[in-house]
Motif scaffolding. Structure first.
Motif, mmCIF file in Angstrom:
data_model
loop_
_atom_site.group_PDB
_atom_site.id
_atom_site.type_symbol
_atom_site.label_atom_id
_atom_site.label_comp_id
_atom_site.label_asym_id
_atom_site.label_seq_id
_atom_site.Cartn_x
_atom_site.Cartn_y
_atom_site.Cartn_z
ATOM 1 N N MET A 74 0.854 -1.179 0.000
ATOM 2 C CA MET A 74 0.000 0.000 0.000
ATOM 3 C C MET A 74 0.896 1.236 0.000
ATOM 4 N N ASP A 75 0.628 2.144 -0.931
ATOM 5 C CA ASP A 75 1.404 3.374 -1.032
ATOM 6 C C ASP A 75 0.748 4.442 -0.170
ATOM 7 N N ASP A 76 1.470 4.904 0.840
ATOM 8 C CA ASP A 76 0.944 5.929 1.736
ATOM 9 C C ASP A 76 1.411 7.326 1.357
ATOM 10 N N ALA A 77 2.003 7.478 0.185
ATOM 11 C CA ALA A 77 2.489 8.790 -0.240
ATOM 12 C C ALA A 77 1.297 9.722 -0.448
ATOM 13 N N PRO A 78 1.465 10.993 -0.086
ATOM 14 C CA PRO A 78 0.386 11.953 -0.346
ATOM 15 C C PRO A 78 0.127 12.044 -1.850
ATOM 16 N N PRO A 79 -1.090 12.416 -2.242
ATOM 17 C CA PRO A 79 -1.383 12.530 -3.675
ATOM 18 C C PRO A 79 -0.600 13.664 -4.323
ATOM 19 N N LEU A 80 -0.358 13.515 -5.596
ATOM 20 C CA LEU A 80 0.291 14.570 -6.365
ATOM 21 C C LEU A 80 -0.742 15.648 -6.653
ATOM 22 N N ARG A 81 -0.341 16.890 -6.444
ATOM 23 C CA ARG A 81 -1.211 18.030 -6.755
ATOM 24 C C ARG A 81 -0.471 18.980 -7.688
ATOM 25 N N ILE A 82 -1.221 19.607 -8.576
ATOM 26 C CA ILE A 82 -0.695 20.674 -9.424
ATOM 27 C C ILE A 82 -1.365 21.958 -8.933
ATOM 28 N N ARG A 83 -0.541 22.943 -8.611
ATOM 29 C CA ARG A 83 -1.095 24.209 -8.139
ATOM 30 C C ARG A 83 -0.266 25.361 -8.691
ATOM 31 N N ARG A 84 -0.805 26.550 -8.568
ATOM 32 C CA ARG A 84 -0.096 27.763 -8.999
ATOM 33 C C ARG A 84 1.086 27.984 -8.066
ATOM 34 N N ALA A 85 2.221 28.357 -8.621
ATOM 35 C CA ALA A 85 3.412 28.629 -7.816
ATOM 36 C C ALA A 85 3.235 29.930 -7.042
ATOM 37 N N ARG A 86 3.874 29.960 -5.874
ATOM 38 C CA ARG A 86 3.877 31.149 -5.018
ATOM 39 C C ARG A 86 5.317 31.656 -4.910
ATOM 40 N N PRO A 87 5.492 32.929 -4.581
ATOM 41 C CA PRO A 87 6.859 33.452 -4.414
ATOM 42 C C PRO A 87 7.683 32.649 -3.407
ATOM 43 N N THR A 88 7.045 32.106 -2.388
ATOM 44 C CA THR A 88 7.779 31.313 -1.394
ATOM 45 C C THR A 88 8.283 29.989 -1.967
ATOM 46 N N ASP A 89 7.794 29.599 -3.141
ATOM 47 C CA ASP A 89 8.253 28.371 -3.811
ATOM 48 C C ASP A 89 9.552 28.585 -4.583
ATOM 49 N N ALA A 90 9.972 29.837 -4.741
ATOM 50 C CA ALA A 90 11.109 30.138 -5.616
ATOM 51 C C ALA A 90 12.369 29.333 -5.286
ATOM 52 N N PRO A 91 12.775 29.184 -4.004
ATOM 53 C CA PRO A 91 13.987 28.396 -3.746
ATOM 54 C C PRO A 91 13.864 26.932 -4.205
ATOM 55 N N ALA A 92 12.708 26.325 -3.990
ATOM 56 C CA ALA A 92 12.517 24.924 -4.411
ATOM 57 C C ALA A 92 12.455 24.815 -5.929
ATOM 58 N N ILE A 93 11.812 25.773 -6.577
ATOM 59 C CA ILE A 93 11.764 25.770 -8.043
ATOM 60 C C ILE A 93 13.181 25.941 -8.599
ATOM 61 N N ALA A 94 13.969 26.810 -7.995
ATOM 62 C CA ALA A 94 15.356 27.010 -8.437
ATOM 63 C C ALA A 94 16.150 25.716 -8.314
ATOM 64 N N THR A 95 15.918 24.967 -7.251
ATOM 65 C CA THR A 95 16.590 23.676 -7.085
ATOM 66 C C THR A 95 16.180 22.714 -8.181
#
Length: 157
Positions: free
Chosen positions: A1-22
């Motif tokens: 059984m896979d307990d991983a959270p579901p994949l979601r697609i959402r609009r990026a936020r400015p606080t996401d910039a460091p992770a997006i850069a990675t």
């Protein structure tokens, strides 16, 4: 059984910039080893994402729990960026991001891809993109030959 959270697609936020850069830097380094080594620091790439990409593009992120696995940025009818963490490839995440970009631009999308990027070329061909132009690299900062691809929806019935 896979307990991983579901994949979601959402609009990026400015606080996401460091992770997006990675995602951007790691994906380019691992999947495109023919590119020149990155000359920009993580902070510079983060600033570019926050100050240029996010304001100019409709940017989407693929998230599982708190982790950003990939992103896509659409500017007008141009799919300007679609990058995934290497370990997130071949799991349908890129297809989900692309489908959302296509939903945003139902009249069609254009993109540029390096000729050497055979994996990306195969991915886009699988999703109905065709070559509409070729370039010698003089129009990109990497100076590498590229292709311009276009997707347009089929006839509506």
């Amino acid at each position: 059984m896979d307990d991983a959270p579901p994949l979601r697609i959402r609009r990026a936020r400015p606080t996401d910039a460091p992770a997006i850069a990675t995602v951007h830097a790691v994906s380019r380094r691992v999947t495109m080893p023919y590119l020149p080594p990155q000359q920009h620091t993580h902070e510079e790439v983060t600033r570019w994402i926050r100050e240029i990409v996010l304001p100019r593009c409709h940017t989407l992120v693929a998230v599982r729990g708190p982790e950003i696995l990939g992103y896509a940025a659409v500017q007008g009818d141009l799919l300007d960026h679609l990058y995934l963490l290497p370990e997130a490839r071949r799991r349908g995440i890129g297809t989900r991001l692309l489908a959302e970009a296509q939903r945003l631009r139902p009249d069609g999308l254009t993109l540029h891809v390096f000729r050497l990027n055979t994996d990306a070329r195969a991915f886009y061909a699988h999703h109905g993109f065709t070559v509409i132009a070729t370039g010698d690299g003089s129009d990109n900062m990497e100076n590498l030959p590229e292709l311009t691809l276009r997707w347009a929806p089929g006839p509506r019935g």
